[in-house]
Design a protein around this motif. Structure first.
Motif, short mmCIF file in Angstrom:
data_model
loop_
_atom_site.label_atom_id
_atom_site.label_comp_id
_atom_site.label_asym_id
_atom_site.label_seq_id
_atom_site.Cartn_x
_atom_site.Cartn_y
_atom_site.Cartn_z
N ILE A 42 0.88 0.02 -11.15
CA ILE A 42 -0.47 0.16 -11.73
C ILE A 42 -0.85 -1.11 -12.48
O ILE A 42 -1.95 -1.65 -12.29
N PHE A 43 0.04 -1.61 -13.32
CA PHE A 43 -0.23 -2.83 -14.07
C PHE A 43 -0.48 -4.01 -13.13
O PHE A 43 -1.42 -4.78 -13.33
N SER A 44 0.34 -4.14 -12.10
CA SER A 44 0.18 -5.24 -11.15
C SER A 44 -1.16 -5.15 -10.41
O SER A 44 -1.82 -6.16 -10.19
N GLY A 45 -1.54 -3.94 -10.03
CA GLY A 45 -2.83 -3.76 -9.37
C GLY A 45 -3.99 -4.13 -10.28
O GLY A 45 -4.92 -4.83 -9.87
N LEU A 46 -3.93 -3.67 -11.54
CA LEU A 46 -4.99 -4.01 -12.49
C LEU A 46 -5.02 -5.50 -12.80
O LEU A 46 -6.10 -6.11 -12.85
N LEU A 47 -3.85 -6.09 -12.99
CA LEU A 47 -3.78 -7.53 -13.25
C LEU A 47 -4.27 -8.33 -12.04
O LEU A 47 -5.02 -9.30 -12.19
N GLY A 48 -3.88 -7.90 -10.86
CA GLY A 48 -4.35 -8.56 -9.64
C GLY A 48 -5.86 -8.47 -9.52
O GLY A 48 -6.52 -9.45 -9.16
N TYR A 49 -6.41 -7.32 -9.83
CA TYR A 49 -7.86 -7.16 -9.79
C TYR A 49 -8.53 -8.12 -10.78
O TYR A 49 -9.48 -8.81 -10.45
N LYS A 50 -7.99 -8.15 -11.99
CA LYS A 50 -8.56 -9.01 -13.03
C LYS A 50 -8.48 -10.49 -12.64
O LYS A 50 -9.44 -11.24 -12.81
N LEU A 51 -7.32 -10.91 -12.13
CA LEU A 51 -7.12 -12.32 -11.80
C LEU A 51 -7.84 -12.76 -10.53
O LEU A 51 -8.28 -13.90 -10.43
N PHE A 52 -7.93 -11.88 -9.56
CA PHE A 52 -8.39 -12.30 -8.24
C PHE A 52 -9.69 -11.66 -7.78
O PHE A 52 -10.10 -11.89 -6.64
N LYS A 53 -10.35 -10.85 -8.61
CA LYS A 53 -11.55 -10.17 -8.13
C LYS A 53 -12.58 -11.19 -7.68
O LYS A 53 -12.78 -12.24 -8.29
N GLY A 54 -13.17 -10.89 -6.56
CA GLY A 54 -14.19 -11.77 -6.00
C GLY A 54 -13.62 -12.87 -5.12
O GLY A 54 -14.36 -13.53 -4.41
N GLU A 55 -12.30 -13.08 -5.14
CA GLU A 55 -11.70 -14.10 -4.30
C GLU A 55 -11.56 -13.59 -2.88
O GLU A 55 -11.19 -12.45 -2.67
N LYS A 56 -11.86 -14.45 -1.94
CA LYS A 56 -11.62 -14.10 -0.54
C LYS A 56 -10.21 -14.56 -0.19
O LYS A 56 -9.83 -15.68 -0.48
N PHE A 57 -9.43 -13.68 0.44
CA PHE A 57 -8.04 -14.01 0.75
C PHE A 57 -7.91 -14.41 2.21
O PHE A 57 -8.46 -13.81 3.09
N ASP A 58 -7.13 -15.44 2.43
CA ASP A 58 -6.67 -15.84 3.75
C ASP A 58 -5.30 -16.45 3.59
O ASP A 58 -4.74 -16.44 2.51
N GLU A 59 -4.73 -17.00 4.68
CA GLU A 59 -3.39 -17.52 4.61
C GLU A 59 -3.23 -18.67 3.61
O GLU A 59 -2.16 -18.91 3.09
N ASN A 60 -4.29 -19.39 3.33
CA ASN A 60 -4.19 -20.55 2.45
C ASN A 60 -4.56 -20.24 1.01
O ASN A 60 -4.58 -21.09 0.16
N LEU A 84 0.84 -1.20 0.00
CA LEU A 84 0.00 0.00 0.00
C LEU A 84 0.88 1.26 0.00
O LEU A 84 0.64 2.18 -0.78
N ALA A 85 1.90 1.27 0.85
CA ALA A 85 2.79 2.43 0.94
C ALA A 85 3.49 2.69 -0.38
O ALA A 85 3.75 3.84 -0.74
N GLN A 86 3.80 1.62 -1.11
CA GLN A 86 4.46 1.73 -2.42
C GLN A 86 3.51 2.27 -3.49
O GLN A 86 3.94 2.88 -4.45
N SER A 87 2.23 1.98 -3.34
CA SER A 87 1.30 2.27 -4.43
C SER A 87 0.60 3.62 -4.30
O SER A 87 -0.23 3.96 -5.13
N ILE A 88 0.93 4.39 -3.27
CA ILE A 88 0.36 5.72 -3.13
C ILE A 88 1.50 6.75 -3.11
O ILE A 88 2.63 6.40 -2.77
#
Length: 183
Positions: free
Chosen positions: A163-181, A51-55
């Protein structure tokens, strides 16, 4: 209140003894906040660095502000930010005041030549520590390698990578719930 003062003093200490900017601060912040005081978990620490890197703003200021806010709300954010930046501001004012007297002293130049490798080592250690907690999947490894190649070989600006990583992450993982596993 004592914990908030303790956090403030920790960020003053980190700001005072870290040369080389925000990246060199990462292992010190991690040591104090995650490992010694156990105020946040390792994964949240990594997220706070992302987060600190992306703002806009300096990594050290952004991460100390986030951590302060996360721990103690708005007062914590202000104290975290102040603690991280106060030593630099004071040191810069002192150096600027006396710079003309010291700029040609070879012993000062020699000291900084000795400090540079230590700063690089701190950054490498930080990368290695953060890399250990990254889940070892094909996608993550390819993402890291692609990012390094993009910056080093193709001179892609880090902001574009973020920016690209954020957009790609959104595209690949949107709707996924994240936890340690789940990564």
């Amino acid at each position: 209140m004592n914990q908030m003062v303790k956090m403030f003093l920790i960020f003053i200490k980190i700001g005072t003894f870290t040369l080389g900017g925000g990246y060199a601060m990462i292992p010190l912040i991690q040591e104090e906040i995650v490992e010694k005081n156990k105020w946040i978990e390792e994964e949240e620490f990594i997220d706070s660095i992302a987060l600190a890197q992306s703002i806009p703003g300096a990594l050290a200021i952004n991460s100390s502000t986030y951590i302060g806010y996360r721990l103690f709300g708005l007062k914590g954010a202000l104290l975290g930010c102040l603690g991280a930046m106060m030593p630099s501001v004071i040191i810069i004012l002192i150096v600027a005041t006396f710079f003309t007297k010291f700029q040609n002293m070879t012993w000062i130049e020699s000291m900084f030549k000795g400090i540079r490798p230590a700063v690089v080592a701190l950054i490498v250690a930080s990368v290695m520590k953060l890399g250990k907690s990254l889940p070892k999947s094909f996608l993550n490894i390819a993402w890291v390698i692609g990012t390094v190649l993009g910056i080093v070989l193709f001179h892609i600006h880090p902001i574009l990578i973020i920016i690209f990583s954020g957009l790609l992450g959104y595209k690949l993982f949107k709707g996924e719930k994240f936890d340690e596993n789940n990564s």
